[in-house]
Design a protein around this motif. Sequence first.
Motif, PDB file in Angstrom:
ATOM      1  N   ALA A 221      38.171  12.818 -38.790  1.00  0.00           N
ATOM      2  CA  ALA A 221      37.523  11.818 -39.452  1.00  0.00           C
ATOM      3  C   ALA A 221      36.822  10.441 -40.282  1.00  0.00           C
ATOM      4  N   PRO A 222      35.240  11.219 -39.708  1.00  0.00           N
ATOM      5  CA  PRO A 222      34.737  10.054 -40.076  1.00  0.00           C
ATOM      6  C   PRO A 222      34.701   9.346 -41.648  1.00  0.00           C
ATOM      7  N   ALA A 270      40.746  17.170 -35.090  1.00  0.00           N
ATOM      8  CA  ALA A 270      39.426  17.868 -35.466  1.00  0.00           C
ATOM      9  C   ALA A 270      39.715  19.214 -35.565  1.00  0.00           C
ATOM     10  N   ARG A 271      40.236  20.162 -34.937  1.00  0.00           N
ATOM     11  CA  ARG A 271      40.700  21.578 -34.792  1.00  0.00           C
ATOM     12  C   ARG A 271      40.837  21.591 -36.463  1.00  0.00           C
ATOM     13  N   ALA A 297      49.891  16.668 -42.124  1.00  0.00           N
ATOM     14  CA  ALA A 297      50.562  16.139 -43.501  1.00  0.00           C
ATOM     15  C   ALA A 297      49.806  14.500 -43.354  1.00  0.00           C
ATOM     16  N   LEU A 298      49.862  13.946 -42.322  1.00  0.00           N
ATOM     17  CA  LEU A 298      48.818  12.179 -42.006  1.00  0.00           C
ATOM     18  C   LEU A 298      47.651  12.206 -42.350  1.00  0.00           C
ATOM     19  N   LEU A 299      46.752  13.437 -41.389  1.00  0.00           N
ATOM     20  CA  LEU A 299      45.625  13.349 -41.572  1.00  0.00           C
ATOM     21  C   LEU A 299      45.180  13.773 -43.226  1.00  0.00           C
ATOM     22  N   GLY A 307      39.483   9.644 -50.890  1.00  0.00           N
ATOM     23  CA  GLY A 307      38.470  10.480 -52.097  1.00  0.00           C
ATOM     24  C   GLY A 307      38.469  11.698 -50.881  1.00  0.00           C
ATOM     25  N   ALA A 308      38.389  12.049 -49.926  1.00  0.00           N
ATOM     26  CA  ALA A 308      38.204  13.480 -48.669  1.00  0.00           C
ATOM     27  C   ALA A 308      39.400  14.249 -48.466  1.00  0.00           C
TER      28      ALA A 308
END
Length: 310
Positions: A221-222, A270-271, A297-299, A307-308
């Motif tokens: 998550a850059p 990442a997956r 859920a956390l991601l 805002g992504a």
Amino acid sequence: MARGVLSFPLTAFHDDGSLDPDGFRAHAADQLAAGPGALFPACGTGEFFSLDEDEYRTVVTVAVEEAARAVPPGAGAAPGARVPVVAGTGYGWAQAARFARIAEEAGADALLVLPHYLVDAPEDGLAAQLERLAARTRLPLIAYQRGQVAYGVDALRRIARVPGVIGLKDGHSDLDRLQRLTLAAPDGFLFFNGAATAEIQARAYAAVGVPAYSSAVHAFAPEIAGAFRTALRADDHATTDALLRGFYVPFVELRDRAPGYAVSLVKAAARLRGRRVGPVRAPLTDPAPADLAALKALLTAGLDLVGASL
């Protein structure tokens, strides 16, 4: 390397455990597009410990090739400049020198010397290990103290005198000890915050003179890692606190549920975002279904904060 978050890309594997060079190439390009300060392939997050020499050569070569195509962060970069590639190396000095030679041939810019395997060693031995490795490579070395590797002031002064040893990455989070090391180091010696999920302690490390840090979150998550870095540098405490409360602290709590999750969760995240990185290699294991659901859920919550979207 001070211009952006330090990226530690994941090594991509096929479902059968074999190396996936094309998957790694796509992942490295994705990481570089986010503008990191440096790319650290084949390190801890990249499962260096599970790579043979041929696989290592492929990973470092691909990282160098992709870095050559990417635009380095920050305006006004010199013509031909690129994001530095710092490859991992490790085990005993003899084996580390073999990996170092491969990294040289592949075009890496420097090496991160990962903690040696299994045995405890006195500080004189730790320093001697770096001296022997430095004598066998042209690449600059960054020592990594973590686990059974820890340098005191005298050992730090010794390794700082070794030609080619340019810095120290710290994974112990002993800020009293670290402050003593930074004060004892010569001008220009580099220090990095290498704590697991380093953002949690980024403000504390910066207070003792170590603002640069590695980010495992950048590997999946850059957007989150970049938003945190921007807020941190601007002293925007409202944003950093919101990201810590809403994402980083819960992520650490999830990470601590099982050994190896510091890598397994990163790869699973990442997956979840559609990245072709594959599973982890044994002895690591992929997250349990309940933990994977919690991670998703956390991601989602973390990406919402910046805002992504997933």
